[in-house]
Design a protein around this motif. Structure first.
Motif, short mmCIF file in Angstrom:
data_model
loop_
_atom_site.label_atom_id
_atom_site.label_comp_id
_atom_site.label_asym_id
_atom_site.label_seq_id
_atom_site.Cartn_x
_atom_site.Cartn_y
_atom_site.Cartn_z
N ALA A 14 0.83 -1.21 0.00
CA ALA A 14 0.00 0.00 0.00
C ALA A 14 0.87 1.26 0.00
CB ALA A 14 -0.93 -0.01 1.21
N ILE A 15 1.94 1.25 0.78
CA ILE A 15 2.87 2.39 0.81
C ILE A 15 3.46 2.62 -0.57
CG2 ILE A 15 5.12 3.15 1.68
CD1 ILE A 15 4.31 1.74 4.36
N ALA A 16 3.90 1.54 -1.21
CA ALA A 16 4.51 1.64 -2.54
C ALA A 16 3.50 2.16 -3.57
CB ALA A 16 5.06 0.28 -2.97
N GLU A 17 2.27 1.65 -3.53
CA GLU A 17 1.25 2.10 -4.48
C GLU A 17 0.97 3.59 -4.32
OE1 GLU A 17 -2.24 -0.41 -4.32
OE2 GLU A 17 -0.98 -2.20 -4.32
N LEU A 18 0.85 4.05 -3.08
CA LEU A 18 0.61 5.48 -2.84
C LEU A 18 1.80 6.32 -3.29
CD1 LEU A 18 -1.14 5.36 0.64
CD2 LEU A 18 -2.17 6.03 -1.54
N VAL A 31 -3.82 9.32 -12.87
CA VAL A 31 -3.66 8.00 -12.28
C VAL A 31 -5.03 7.50 -11.82
CG1 VAL A 31 -2.62 6.70 -10.38
CG2 VAL A 31 -1.30 8.48 -11.54
N ALA A 32 -5.34 6.25 -12.11
CA ALA A 32 -6.59 5.63 -11.65
C ALA A 32 -6.25 4.40 -10.83
CB ALA A 32 -7.46 5.24 -12.85
N LEU A 33 -7.01 4.20 -9.76
CA LEU A 33 -6.81 3.05 -8.88
C LEU A 33 -7.98 2.10 -9.02
CD1 LEU A 33 -5.65 5.01 -5.72
CD2 LEU A 33 -4.21 3.86 -7.38
N PRO A 34 -7.74 0.79 -9.00
CA PRO A 34 -8.84 -0.17 -9.12
C PRO A 34 -9.62 -0.28 -7.81
CG PRO A 34 -6.82 -1.35 -8.72
CD PRO A 34 -6.45 0.12 -8.86
N PHE A 35 -10.82 -0.75 -7.90
CA PHE A 35 -11.60 -1.05 -6.70
C PHE A 35 -11.38 -2.51 -6.38
CE2 PHE A 35 -15.43 -2.54 -4.56
CZ PHE A 35 -15.48 -1.64 -3.51
N GLY A 36 -10.84 -2.79 -5.22
CA GLY A 36 -10.56 -4.18 -4.83
C GLY A 36 -9.16 -4.59 -5.21
N ASP A 37 -8.83 -5.80 -4.87
CA ASP A 37 -7.49 -6.34 -5.06
C ASP A 37 -7.58 -7.62 -5.88
OD1 ASP A 37 -4.75 -6.66 -4.78
OD2 ASP A 37 -4.89 -7.60 -2.82
N TYR A 38 -8.09 -7.49 -7.10
CA TYR A 38 -8.39 -8.70 -7.88
C TYR A 38 -7.63 -8.82 -9.18
CZ TYR A 38 -12.26 -8.41 -4.63
OH TYR A 38 -13.00 -8.30 -3.49
N GLY A 39 -7.00 -7.74 -9.64
CA GLY A 39 -6.37 -7.78 -10.95
C GLY A 39 -4.88 -8.04 -10.90
N ASP A 40 -4.28 -8.05 -12.08
CA ASP A 40 -2.84 -8.27 -12.22
C ASP A 40 -2.07 -6.96 -12.14
OD1 ASP A 40 -3.23 -10.99 -12.65
OD2 ASP A 40 -3.49 -10.71 -14.80
N ASP A 42 -1.84 -2.76 -10.29
CA ASP A 42 -2.17 -1.98 -9.10
C ASP A 42 -2.75 -0.60 -9.41
OD1 ASP A 42 -1.34 -3.88 -7.15
OD2 ASP A 42 0.73 -3.39 -7.63
N LEU A 43 -2.36 -0.05 -10.55
CA LEU A 43 -2.91 1.25 -10.94
C LEU A 43 -2.81 1.43 -12.44
CD1 LEU A 43 -0.29 3.39 -11.43
CD2 LEU A 43 -0.23 3.20 -8.98
N LEU A 44 -3.55 2.41 -12.93
CA LEU A 44 -3.49 2.79 -14.34
C LEU A 44 -2.89 4.18 -14.43
CD1 LEU A 44 -7.09 1.76 -15.51
CD2 LEU A 44 -4.97 0.52 -15.93
N VAL A 45 -2.09 4.41 -15.44
CA VAL A 45 -1.55 5.74 -15.70
C VAL A 45 -1.89 6.11 -17.14
CG1 VAL A 45 0.75 4.83 -16.33
CG2 VAL A 45 0.50 7.22 -15.62
N GLN A 46 -2.37 7.32 -17.32
CA GLN A 46 -2.70 7.76 -18.67
C GLN A 46 -1.48 8.43 -19.29
OE1 GLN A 46 -5.81 10.70 -19.15
NE2 GLN A 46 -6.26 9.97 -21.20
N ARG A 47 -0.98 7.83 -20.36
CA ARG A 47 0.15 8.34 -21.13
C ARG A 47 -0.25 8.38 -22.58
NH1 ARG A 47 4.39 5.16 -21.74
NH2 ARG A 47 5.83 6.87 -21.96
N LYS A 48 -0.01 9.50 -23.21
CA LYS A 48 -0.30 9.63 -24.65
C LYS A 48 -1.74 9.24 -24.96
CE LYS A 48 4.51 8.57 -25.50
NZ LYS A 48 5.45 7.58 -25.94
N LYS A 49 -2.66 9.71 -24.12
CA LYS A 49 -4.11 9.51 -24.29
C LYS A 49 -4.55 8.05 -24.19
CE LYS A 49 -4.69 13.68 -26.97
NZ LYS A 49 -5.25 14.31 -28.13
N LYS A 50 -3.71 7.22 -23.56
CA LYS A 50 -4.03 5.80 -23.40
C LYS A 50 -3.70 5.39 -21.96
CE LYS A 50 -2.17 1.40 -24.77
NZ LYS A 50 -0.93 0.81 -25.19
N PHE A 51 -4.58 4.59 -21.36
CA PHE A 51 -4.28 4.08 -20.02
C PHE A 51 -3.39 2.85 -20.11
CE2 PHE A 51 -7.84 6.70 -18.61
CZ PHE A 51 -7.32 7.19 -17.42
N GLU A 52 -2.35 2.82 -19.28
CA GLU A 52 -1.42 1.70 -19.24
C GLU A 52 -1.44 1.10 -17.84
OE1 GLU A 52 2.30 3.36 -20.53
OE2 GLU A 52 1.60 3.58 -22.59
N LYS A 53 -1.33 -0.23 -17.78
CA LYS A 53 -1.37 -0.96 -16.50
C LYS A 53 0.00 -0.96 -15.82
CE LYS A 53 -3.08 -4.28 -18.88
NZ LYS A 53 -3.52 -5.56 -19.41
#
Length: 140
Positions: A14-18, A31-40, A42-53
Motif C-alpha cells: 500500500a505504501i509503494a502504491e501510494l 492515475v486511476a486506482l482499481p476497486f478491490g485487489d483482484y487484478g494483475d 495496481d494502478l493505471l496511468v494515462q500516457r499519450k491519451k491511453k491508459f497503461e497498466k
C-alpha cells in the motif's frame, strides 16, 4: 495511534502504491486506482491519451542494488495456487525504494525471467557490461 510498527507485506504494498501514484501525479499524469485487489495490476496511468497498466513493488536497496521481482503468487486459503510473471499482463513494473523514497519504472518488454537488478552502486567485481543503472529508470 497505532502501537505496532511492524510493516506487513500488505502495508508495504500500500505504501509503494501510494508513493508511485504520488510520483506519477507530481509529473502531471492522470492515475486511476482499481476497486478491490483482484487484478494483475495496481494502478493505471494515462500516457499519450491511453491508459497503461502498472504493477507496483516495494523493494529496498541490498548491497548497492534493487531487486525487481517479475513474478506473482496467487494465494487461495493460505496456499500458493499459481505463480506467474508480469511480462504480458502489465505495461510497466514500478518499484518504490523506501530508503531513498525513489520510484523506478521498468517497461514490461524489458522484463525477462523472474528477477532483474537495478544498480545503485558499481558491482564489486568490476563488471561494466549489461548493467541496468537505477538512475536510467527514474521516469516512465
Amino acid at each position: 495511534m497505532c502501537m505496532d510498527t511492524t510493516l506487513t507485506t500488505k502495508h508495504k504494498g500500500a505504501i509503494a502504491e501510494l508513493a508511485v501514484a504520488h510520483d506519477l501525479m507530481q509529473r502531471g499524469y492522470i492515475v486511476a486506482l482499481p476497486f478491490g485487489d483482484y487484478g494483475d495490476w495496481d494502478l493505471l496511468v494515462q500516457r499519450k491519451k491511453k491508459f497503461e497498466k502498472v504493477q507496483v513493488k516495494y523493494a529496498a536497496i541490498t548491497d548497492g542494488w534493487i531487486p525487481v521481482r517479475n513474478r506473482c503468487h496467487s494465494v487461495l486459503a493460505g496456499r500458493v495456487t499459481d505463480t506467474y510473471q508480469y511480462n504480458d499482463r502489465v505495461d510497466w513494473l514500478a518499484v518504490y525504494e523506501p530508503g531513498s523514497r525513489q520510484c523506478y519504472y521498468v517497461a514490461s518488454d524489458e522484463l525477462r525471467g523472474g528477477q532483474m537488478v537495478l544498480r545503485i552502486d558499481p558491482p564489486k567485481n568490476g563488471q561494466k557490461d549489461g548493467i541496468r543503472w537505477a538512475k536510467d529508470y527514474q521516469s516512465i
